[in-house]
Design a protein around this motif. Structure first.
Motif, mmCIF file in Angstrom:
data_model
loop_
_atom_site.group_PDB
_atom_site.id
_atom_site.type_symbol
_atom_site.label_atom_id
_atom_site.label_comp_id
_atom_site.label_asym_id
_atom_site.label_seq_id
_atom_site.Cartn_x
_atom_site.Cartn_y
_atom_site.Cartn_z
ATOM 1 N N LYS A 1 3.899 10.347 2.676
ATOM 2 C CA LYS A 1 5.295 10.330 2.248
ATOM 3 C C LYS A 1 5.474 10.502 0.746
ATOM 4 O O LYS A 1 6.521 10.944 0.291
ATOM 5 C CB LYS A 1 5.938 9.006 2.672
ATOM 6 N N CYS A 2 4.462 10.119 -0.033
ATOM 7 C CA CYS A 2 4.603 10.144 -1.488
ATOM 8 C C CYS A 2 4.645 11.568 -2.006
ATOM 9 O O CYS A 2 3.825 12.406 -1.644
ATOM 10 C CB CYS A 2 3.438 9.400 -2.129
ATOM 11 N N ILE A 3 5.633 11.856 -2.877
ATOM 12 C CA ILE A 3 5.740 13.192 -3.452
ATOM 13 C C ILE A 3 5.330 13.204 -4.925
ATOM 14 O O ILE A 3 5.502 14.192 -5.625
ATOM 15 C CB ILE A 3 7.188 13.739 -3.325
ATOM 16 N N GLY A 4 4.812 12.061 -5.386
ATOM 17 C CA GLY A 4 4.345 12.002 -6.773
ATOM 18 C C GLY A 4 5.452 12.094 -7.801
ATOM 19 O O GLY A 4 5.262 12.613 -8.899
ATOM 20 N N CYS A 5 6.624 11.571 -7.463
ATOM 21 C CA CYS A 5 7.802 11.745 -8.331
ATOM 22 C C CYS A 5 7.775 10.912 -9.607
ATOM 23 O O CYS A 5 8.611 11.074 -10.470
ATOM 24 C CB CYS A 5 9.071 11.431 -7.540
ATOM 25 N N THR A 6 6.866 9.960 -9.707
ATOM 26 C CA THR A 6 6.665 9.067 -10.866
ATOM 27 C C THR A 6 7.700 7.935 -11.008
ATOM 28 O O THR A 6 7.671 7.185 -11.978
ATOM 29 C CB THR A 6 6.594 9.805 -12.245
ATOM 30 N N THR A 7 8.614 7.820 -10.062
ATOM 31 C CA THR A 7 9.631 6.764 -10.161
ATOM 32 C C THR A 7 8.990 5.372 -10.236
ATOM 33 O O THR A 7 9.388 4.534 -11.047
ATOM 34 C CB THR A 7 10.578 6.804 -8.945
ATOM 35 N N CYS A 8 8.005 5.147 -9.381
ATOM 36 C CA CYS A 8 7.414 3.811 -9.308
ATOM 37 C C CYS A 8 6.592 3.461 -10.554
ATOM 38 O O CYS A 8 6.452 2.291 -10.886
ATOM 39 C CB CYS A 8 6.539 3.681 -8.067
ATOM 40 N N LEU A 9 6.047 4.484 -11.224
ATOM 41 C CA LEU A 9 5.197 4.266 -12.390
ATOM 42 C C LEU A 9 5.801 3.280 -13.372
ATOM 43 O O LEU A 9 5.178 2.323 -13.793
ATOM 44 C CB LEU A 9 5.044 5.579 -13.169
ATOM 45 N N TYR B 1 0.825 -1.190 0.000
ATOM 46 C CA TYR B 1 0.000 0.000 0.000
ATOM 47 C C TYR B 1 0.871 1.255 0.000
ATOM 48 O O TYR B 1 2.088 1.187 0.154
ATOM 49 C CB TYR B 1 -0.965 -0.004 1.196
ATOM 50 N N LEU B 2 0.222 2.392 -0.155
ATOM 51 C CA LEU B 2 0.942 3.651 -0.263
ATOM 52 C C LEU B 2 0.700 4.521 0.966
ATOM 53 O O LEU B 2 -0.419 4.653 1.441
ATOM 54 C CB LEU B 2 0.444 4.408 -1.496
ATOM 55 N N ASP B 3 1.788 5.085 1.480
ATOM 56 C CA ASP B 3 1.673 6.061 2.550
ATOM 57 C C ASP B 3 1.569 7.439 1.885
ATOM 58 O O ASP B 3 2.559 8.016 1.442
ATOM 59 C CB ASP B 3 2.919 5.981 3.446
ATOM 60 N N ALA C 1 7.674 5.461 0.454
ATOM 61 C CA ALA C 1 6.232 5.703 0.601
ATOM 62 C C ALA C 1 5.396 4.465 0.327
ATOM 63 O O ALA C 1 4.230 4.403 0.677
ATOM 64 C CB ALA C 1 5.798 6.832 -0.339
ATOM 65 N N LYS C 2 6.012 3.460 -0.328
ATOM 66 C CA LYS C 2 5.291 2.213 -0.593
ATOM 67 C C LYS C 2 5.655 1.238 0.516
ATOM 68 O O LYS C 2 6.824 1.044 0.838
ATOM 69 C CB LYS C 2 5.684 1.661 -1.957
ATOM 70 N N LYS C 3 4.615 0.660 1.114
ATOM 71 C CA LYS C 3 4.855 -0.201 2.267
ATOM 72 C C LYS C 3 4.099 -1.517 2.150
ATOM 73 O O LYS C 3 3.236 -1.669 1.296
ATOM 74 C CB LYS C 3 4.397 0.515 3.536
ATOM 75 N N ILE D 1 11.794 0.382 -5.127
ATOM 76 C CA ILE D 1 12.305 1.498 -5.923
ATOM 77 C C ILE D 1 11.999 2.873 -5.321
ATOM 78 O O ILE D 1 12.693 3.843 -5.607
ATOM 79 C CB ILE D 1 11.744 1.382 -7.376
ATOM 80 N N CYS D 2 10.964 2.993 -4.496
ATOM 81 C CA CYS D 2 10.530 4.321 -4.043
ATOM 82 C C CYS D 2 11.610 5.033 -3.214
ATOM 83 O O CYS D 2 12.037 4.538 -2.181
ATOM 84 C CB CYS D 2 9.252 4.204 -3.212
ATOM 85 N N PRO D 3 12.039 6.222 -3.675
ATOM 86 C CA PRO D 3 13.097 6.934 -2.952
ATOM 87 C C PRO D 3 12.609 7.518 -1.626
ATOM 88 O O PRO D 3 13.414 7.882 -0.772
ATOM 89 C CB PRO D 3 13.492 8.048 -3.930
ATOM 90 N N LYS D 4 11.298 7.629 -1.454
ATOM 91 C CA LYS D 4 10.744 8.242 -0.242
ATOM 92 C C LYS D 4 10.208 7.201 0.737
ATOM 93 O O LYS D 4 9.587 7.547 1.733
ATOM 94 C CB LYS D 4 9.608 9.203 -0.632
HETATM 95 S S1 SF4 Z 1 8.276 6.428 -6.194
HETATM 96 FE FE1 SF4 Z 1 7.471 6.777 -4.116
HETATM 97 S S2 SF4 Z 1 7.360 9.019 -3.907
HETATM 98 FE FE2 SF4 Z 1 7.612 8.590 -6.082
HETATM 99 S S3 SF4 Z 1 5.476 8.547 -6.877
HETATM 100 FE FE3 SF4 Z 1 6.025 6.403 -6.359
HETATM 101 S S4 SF4 Z 1 5.318 6.140 -4.238
HETATM 102 FE FE4 SF4 Z 1 5.341 8.374 -4.624
#
Ligand code: SF4
Ligand SMILES: Nc1ncnc2c1ncn2[C@@H]1O[C@H](COP(=O)(O)OP(=O)(O)OP(=O)(O)O)[C@@H](O)[C@H]1O
Ligand code: SF4
Ligand SMILES: [Mg+2]
Lengths: 431, 140
Positions: free
Chosen positions: A14-22, A9-11, A58-60, A53-56
């Motif tokens: 913490k997520c900044i919407g950086c698109t890395t996980c996409l 799930y997503l916190d 935010a995915k747990k 992969i999430c740098p923050k």
């Molecule tokens: S990589 Fe982490 S911080 Fe970036 S959009 Fe995905 S969940 Fe949010």
């Protein structure tokens, strides 16, 4: 499978919407909406790639805590063999098992012991004439879900045999009841010590109509420090472990397949490799094979996202630990050598769940796809991710399905805006 | 607008590592259309074999797939050396694949026979020195 309960799930905080996980989600289950990631539950296979992969951070993963076992009178720990590869200077599994007893469990039952029986029964199963080859392992829950969502023609290649975790739970319960007849079923709590979130989802959801016999799932990373502190290197340690080389080998890629003593196997690990192998099997483009071992994580379960060690280091540690062990320490009873007992099988195998289907009607699907093709050509094709979709193709699909607006594409928005402004100019000129 | 969907793929003859991509893509599209799993499998195998043949034997080519509500048609067109004896090429086990390719597991001479087996209709047009066009149909 529609109402699948996930563990990833997503916190949102913490997520900044950086698109890395996409881009790293193998099933394109993630979109960015209102500045943060959103996971499409129907598509997510709980592989944990986004957690990695999430740098923050935010995915747990949601797993149980040790306290969740408090309600049970008799608490049994089911350590995955991966746990054994997480410690420094470890030359005997008994220290770890003893540590589990010290942190509050009443008994331990090694998943690796059940794995040795599963290996033995799989050798028998493969001799059957009425089965579809190649047989695909049922041990990795991510692979099972991936096949059900994406590889419909391979669902009946999956071995219908329960994975070692389930067999271990079944045996652990029987043992507890035999040794303590006063215990009722509800008194006994079985807790799997897991390397990955997918096992937790599997326990929550079952498989087809099969309901898991495991009650709780705790991650390796969650109990790691508590366990290290409880582990003592004393000489008078109780001898608890009953695993051989085969059972411990299941923790890393190839261990399960080599235990079949059959050259006609393939073992692939890492979600991209798994996808490619499944594609090739579907295309009949593999040599005649008996068995396919697939692990979604790199290196096998040792690469699980809820572990503490680098997968390759864990694998090396397990090799050291295995070195002086007998090949196997668990054997099937002589009278059962001919066939696999009925309770080793799933009650029902799940079927294809067509998530990617555009519409229930073929003509409507065709209309939508042609719209998607037209729109895709208008889009810039640079897969920038700014719209919140992983690719322009995925964005075009979202728009046609009504899940996104064309103006979410910044480049389209800009040209629409310019068009609008110039039309404004035209009218003001005419004044 | 007709109600036929078309998909076009350039099959690159210079990049052997990307061979097979078109068939993976068409599989995704057919899944989105809700085509039955068994039909998807037949189409993707036939497409895969044809695609690989174009890369190995003809230096690449083009693949066009048409989907209607009743059939899926695959046309594979190349400007390779052509097939001198089609009847012979269609036989199981006949192959002119070079050794380097065989060591990768191709060259069993099963591609064309498989394409025929998995489709409801197959036609080969080929002229030596000009190229080959293979048309296949799978009914839905
Ligand atoms: S990589 Fe982490 S911080 Fe970036 S959009 Fe995905 S969940 Fe949010
Ligand atoms: N597009 C093509 N252009 C020229 N020759 C071709 C083409 N496709 C097939 N052939 C010829 O037909 C023969 C048989 O093809 P087929 O696909 O059945 O077997 P293969 O490609 O040699 O081996 P396999 O498909 O089992 O890997 C080939 O070896 C080749 O000589
Ligand atoms: S767990 Fe895997 S499938 Fe689910 S959202 Fe994350 S990357 Fe995608
Ligand atoms: Mg061929």
């Amino acid at each position: 499978m529609n109402n699948y309960e996930h563990s990833v799930y997503l916190d949102v905080q913490k997520c900044i919407g950086c698109t890395t996980c996409l881009r790293h989600c193998p099933t394109q289950a993630i979109r960015i909406k209102d500045g943060h990631a959103v996971i499409n539950e129907r598509r997510c296979i709980d592989c944990g790639e986004c957690i990695k992969i999430c740098p923050k951070k935010a995915k747990k993963a949601v797993c149980n805590k040790l306290q969740d076992m408090d309600g049970f009178k008799w608490k049994i720990a089911l350590p995955a063999p991966t746990l054994y590869g997480q410690f420094e200077n470890m030359d005997d599994v008994d220290y770890i098992l003893d540590g589990l007893l010290k942190i509050g469990f009443d008994d331990v039952f090694e998943v690796s012991t059940a794995a040795e029986l599963v290996s033995a029964y799989t050798r028998i199963y493969l001799k059957r004439k009425d089965i579809k080859k190649p047989v695909i392992s049922s041990a990795c829950p991510v692979v099972l879900r991936l096949i059900c969502l994406r590889f419909p023609s391979l669902t009946d290649n999956i071995i219908p045999m329960l994975p070692p975790m389930e067999i271990a739970a079944m045996m652990a319960r029987d043992k507890a009841k035999a040794e303590h007849p006063e215990l009722s079923d509800e008194d006994i709590g079985v807790c799997f010590i897991s390397p990955c979130p997918a096992k937790a989802s599997y326990v929550k959801n079952g498989f087809g109509s099969y309901k898991s016999r495991v009650d709780k799932v705790i991650s390796i990373s969650d109990i790691y420090f508590q366990l290290i502190n409880a582990m003592e290197h004393t000489d008078n340690i109780k001898s608890l472990s009953k695993s051989g080389m085969i059972g411990i080998g299941w923790a890393s890629s190839g261990g399960e397949a080599t235990a079949l003593f059959n050259d006609a196997y393939l073992a692939a690990d890492g979600i991209d490799n798994v996808n490619r192998v499944l594609d090739q099997i579907e295309n009949d483009n593999i040599p005649p094979l008996e068995y396919i071992e697939l692990n979604a994580c790199t290196g096998g379960c040792v690469g699980g996202v809820l572990t503490m060690q680098n997968p390759f280091i864990a694998k090396a540690k397990l090799q050291t630990l295995r070195r002086y062990l007998p090949v196997s320490q668990n054997f099937i009873p002589k009278e059962q050598e001919g066939e696999v007992p009925a309770d080793y099988f799933f009650s029902e195998m799940p079927t294809y769940y067509p998530i990617s289907r555009l519409s229930a009607s073929m003509s409507e699907s065709m209309r939508m796809m042609s719209e998607i093709q037209t729109l895709r050509k208008e889009l810039p094709g640079i897969d920038c991710g700014a719209c919140g979709a992983p690719t322009c193709q995925a964005f075009a699909e979202d728009v046609v399905k009504g899940n996104a607006n064309l103006s979410d594409c910044t480049i389209m928005y800009r040209s629409q805006l310019l068009e609008y402004l110039s039309s404004k100019d035209d009218t003001s000129d005419g004044k | 607008m007709s109600d036929l969907l078309t998909f076009h793929f350039d099959v690159d003859g210079d990049d052997f590592t990307s061979a097979g991509q078109a068939s993976v893509q068409i599989k995704k599209n057919l899944r989105q259309l809700g085509i039955a799993p068994d039909t998807i499998r037949r189409v993707s195998i036939a497409m895969y074999e044809g695609e690989i043949n174009m890369v190995i034997h003809a230096g690449g080519g083009e693949a066009d797939v048409t989907v209607s509500e009743t059939y899926i048609e695959i046309v594979l067109k190349d400007q390779g050396p052509g097939i001198a004896n089609i009847e012979q090429a269609m036989q199981e086990g006949f192959s002119t694949a070079p050794d380097a390719i065989r060591s990768l597991g191709f060259g069993a001479g099963m591609g064309l026979p498989n394409m025929k087996r998995y489709t409801d209709y197959m036609n080969i047009e080929s002229e030596v020195g000009v190229g080959t066009t293979i048309t296949m149909r799978v009914n839905i």
